[in-house]
Design an enzyme around this catalytic site. Structure first.
Site, PDB file in Angstrom:
ATOM      1  N   HIS A 122     -18.234  70.028 -31.319  1.00 46.29           N
ATOM      2  CA  HIS A 122     -17.391  70.779 -30.384  1.00 46.29           C
ATOM      3  C   HIS A 122     -16.963  72.071 -31.045  1.00 46.29           C
ATOM      4  O   HIS A 122     -16.456  72.066 -32.166  1.00 46.29           O
ATOM      5  CB  HIS A 122     -16.151  69.956 -30.021  1.00 46.29           C
ATOM      6  CG  HIS A 122     -15.265  70.661 -29.044  1.00 46.29           C
ATOM      7  ND1 HIS A 122     -15.412  70.540 -27.682  1.00 46.29           N
ATOM      8  CD2 HIS A 122     -14.248  71.531 -29.232  1.00 46.29           C
ATOM      9  CE1 HIS A 122     -14.517  71.292 -27.072  1.00 46.29           C
ATOM     10  NE2 HIS A 122     -13.793  71.911 -27.991  1.00 46.29           N
TER      11      HIS A 122
ATOM     12  N   ASP B  10      -6.456  66.343 -18.996  1.00 43.66           N
ATOM     13  CA  ASP B  10      -6.714  67.618 -19.692  1.00 43.66           C
ATOM     14  C   ASP B  10      -7.104  68.698 -18.698  1.00 43.66           C
ATOM     15  O   ASP B  10      -6.690  69.850 -18.838  1.00 43.66           O
ATOM     16  CB  ASP B  10      -7.804  67.445 -20.756  1.00 43.66           C
ATOM     17  CG  ASP B  10      -8.102  68.787 -21.411  1.00 43.66           C
ATOM     18  OD1 ASP B  10      -7.171  69.364 -22.007  1.00 43.66           O
ATOM     19  OD2 ASP B  10      -9.235  69.294 -21.282  1.00 43.66           O
TER      20      ASP B  10
ATOM     21  N   ARG C 168      -1.957  75.501 -18.464  1.00 45.72           N
ATOM     22  CA  ARG C 168      -1.737  76.274 -19.708  1.00 45.72           C
ATOM     23  C   ARG C 168      -2.371  77.653 -19.605  1.00 45.72           C
ATOM     24  O   ARG C 168      -1.817  78.645 -20.075  1.00 45.72           O
ATOM     25  CB  ARG C 168      -2.336  75.517 -20.902  1.00 45.72           C
ATOM     26  CG  ARG C 168      -1.523  74.289 -21.298  1.00 45.72           C
ATOM     27  CD  ARG C 168      -2.286  73.421 -22.281  1.00 45.72           C
ATOM     28  NE  ARG C 168      -2.671  74.119 -23.477  1.00 45.72           N
ATOM     29  CZ  ARG C 168      -3.781  73.856 -24.175  1.00 45.72           C
ATOM     30  NH1 ARG C 168      -4.610  72.900 -23.792  1.00 45.72           N
ATOM     31  NH2 ARG C 168      -4.049  74.524 -25.261  1.00 45.72           N
TER      32      ARG C 168
ATOM     33  N   SER D 235      -5.921  68.358 -26.291  1.00 46.79           N
ATOM     34  CA  SER D 235      -6.901  68.717 -25.267  1.00 46.79           C
ATOM     35  C   SER D 235      -8.321  68.406 -25.764  1.00 46.79           C
ATOM     36  O   SER D 235      -9.108  67.727 -25.096  1.00 46.79           O
ATOM     37  CB  SER D 235      -6.749  70.208 -24.951  1.00 46.79           C
ATOM     38  OG  SER D 235      -7.864  70.704 -24.269  1.00 46.79           O
TER      39      SER D 235
ATOM     40  N   LYS E 154     -10.894  64.699 -24.966  1.00 52.07           N
ATOM     41  CA  LYS E 154     -12.248  64.779 -24.385  1.00 52.07           C
ATOM     42  C   LYS E 154     -13.289  64.206 -25.356  1.00 52.07           C
ATOM     43  O   LYS E 154     -14.205  63.505 -24.957  1.00 52.07           O
ATOM     44  CB  LYS E 154     -12.593  66.229 -24.052  1.00 52.07           C
ATOM     45  CG  LYS E 154     -11.862  66.737 -22.833  1.00 52.07           C
ATOM     46  CD  LYS E 154     -12.158  68.191 -22.544  1.00 52.07           C
ATOM     47  CE  LYS E 154     -11.637  69.107 -23.615  1.00 52.07           C
ATOM     48  NZ  LYS E 154     -11.190  70.413 -23.224  1.00 52.07           N
TER      49      LYS E 154
HETATM   50  N1  URA Z   1     -10.707  74.156 -26.000  1.00 49.85           N
HETATM   51  C1  URA Z   1     -10.223  73.080 -25.327  1.00 49.85           C
HETATM   52  O1  URA Z   1     -10.988  72.237 -24.858  1.00 49.85           O
HETATM   53  N2  URA Z   1      -8.895  72.957 -25.191  1.00 49.85           N
HETATM   54  C2  URA Z   1      -8.018  73.852 -25.685  1.00 49.85           C
HETATM   55  O2  URA Z   1      -6.823  73.663 -25.531  1.00 49.85           O
HETATM   56  C3  URA Z   1      -8.533  74.977 -26.366  1.00 49.85           C
HETATM   57  C4  URA Z   1      -9.887  75.095 -26.523  1.00 49.85           C
END
Ligand code: URA
Length: 438
Positions: free
Chosen positions: A82, A161, A168, A183, A187
């Site tokens: 990621h 999220d 946000r 966040s 995931k």
């Molecule tokens: N990427 C994400 O998935 N969440 C965040 O809060 C910032 C970057």
């Protein structure tokens, strides 16, 4: 329990209990807590922070707000990576086939771009007919047969999220280490892979402004992933200039095909670093054997063929992978150096903004992307340039956003007299054993 008391408690910097955290995550997800109260709480969290225990509880509540994917039926090691996002960051597109060639599964769920950062799913959709919405059965079938597949996130993966991130994004509460951590990790833990490499970016094109804040975020995410039983590590990498010299959806695939054909550039170095660390994390490789496997996948042409195989399996036109010039259909204009010197600095975010102005990114979720537009950087930080040299090639569609984009790019590149110190791709690596500085 009520939300006003929870907001008041965070406002005076007191630690929230696990029950309070579950209460506001579930309440906001099911609609019983309205946006205005959640916004106030998110701002209190941004200003006053969260302890590690609170961050873990928030991650856990968000993770359990939806489905948790079970990959055990694949019967092998499933890896994931990621990136916290950036400009010209197309690494997933090369990593998926390279890692599949190294004998691990990549079953990746990726996102779309918003604002000045690009998204993997948009890039893949610039390949004609490529399907990023395979059903679960077909997705697993492609992963099992080819070794890798990349699709968009399903609606029910960490739905908390999705709602919290959207809020946000419009309330100035993105830049909070605990909120970013919860966040991303909700995931990652929901998507079912057993080995995870996080690529945490710092610099003008990233959420984290400097290496130290990126390292703090990375250390927290690694601690949460380790606690959840995952093999997990994080690289801290530079996003002070675009990672690929190709920026824009279809053009980034051209940059990826270059790497899979063995072109040695910054993008290649970063992809190698991530792949080698990820393979080592699986426990099947040492750093040395991982590097050999990586090299073999590229040098043999297997990784390029695997990419084409993945594209075909996801119904895309694989001929584009062997003829990437078919992607270059925008009209070209150039940004020219107006003085002699060295490129000393770049504002990566403004290069991303330039691509958005050309039509290659979204300002709102409803915007439709023009895949054909983008830029090809002809210089990087440290390049020696002479007045009149091409700094950047701009590919546009009928002049849409061209002047604005060229202005942004010209102002994003600083040319000075003295040669800057070389920029490292990676600043540090962190896993359960601690931090290794590069
Ligand atoms: N990427 C994400 O998935 N969440 C965040 O809060 C910032 C970057």
């Amino acid at each position: 329990m009520n939300i006003v008391d929870i907001i008041e408690k965070k406002k005076i910097k007191r630690e929230l209990t696990d029950e309070e955290i579950r209460y506001f995550v579930n309440g906001f997800t099911d609609g019983s807590i309205p946006d205005y109260q959640m916004s106030a709480l998110l701002m209190a969290i941004l200003l006053n922070g969260m302890t590690d225990r609170e961050t873990f509880a928030m991650t856990d509540a968000m993770l359990h707000s939806g489905d948790i994917v079970d990959m055990s039926a694949l019967g092998g090691t499933v890896v994931d990576k990621h990136s916290t996002g950036g400009i010209g960051d197309s690494t997933t597109l090369a990593l998926a086939p390279i890692l599949a060639c190294c004998g691990v599964y990549v079953a990746k769920m990726s996102g779309r771009g918003l604002g000045f950062t690009g998204g993997t799913i948009d890039k893949l959709e610039s390949i004609p007919d490529f399907d990023t919405a395979l059903g679960e059965k077909e997705f697993f079938e492609v992963v099992k047969r080819v070794g890798c597949a990349v699709i968009g996130q399903t609606a029910n993966l960490a739905p908390a999220d999705k709602k919290i991130y959207a809020l946000r994004d419009v309330t100035g509460t993105v830049n909070s280490i605990p909120l970013i951590c919860a966040s991303i990790m909700s995931k990652k833990l929901a998507s079912g892979s057993d080995t995870i490499l996080l690529d945490v970016k710092y610099g003008s094109g990233a959420f984290m402004p400097d290496p130290d804040s990126a390292l703090e975020l990375a250390t927290k995410m690694v601690a949460i992933g380790t606690l959840a039983g995952k093999r997990i590590g994080a690289l801290i990498t530079d996003m002070q200039q675009p990672l690929s010299d190709h920026v824009g959806n279809a053009l980034e695939i051209v940059g990826i095909v270059d790497v899979l054909n063995g072109k040695r550039n910054r993008l290649y170095s970063e992809i190698k670093e991530v792949a080698v660390r990820l393979l080592e994390l699986t426990g099947k490789y040492t750093l040395q054997t991982a590097e050999q496997a990586f090299q073999q996948a590229i040098d043999s042409g297997d990784a390029l063929r695997k990419f084409a195989q993945m594209v075909a399996a996801q119904h895309g036109d694989e001929s584009y992978i062997f003829h990437p010039e078919k992607f270059v259909i925008g009209t070209r204009d150039d940004v020219i150096a107006d003085s002699d010197g060295y490129v000393t600095q770049m504002v990566a975010a403004d290069i991303g903004r330039a691509v958005t102005r050309l039509g290659g990114g979204r300002m709102t979720k409803a915007d439709v992307i023009d895949f054909s537009v983008g830029v090809v950087m002809r210089v990087a930080i440290g390049s020696r340039v002479c007045k009149g040299d091409v700094l950047c090639q701009v590919y546009h569609n009928n002049g849409r956003g061209l002047n604005e984009a060229k202005d942004l790019i010209r102002n994003a590149i600083t040319i000075g007299d003295s040669e800057p110190a070389p920029h490292k791709i990676a600043y540090a690596y962190v896993d359960k054993n601690g931090v290794e500085l590069y």
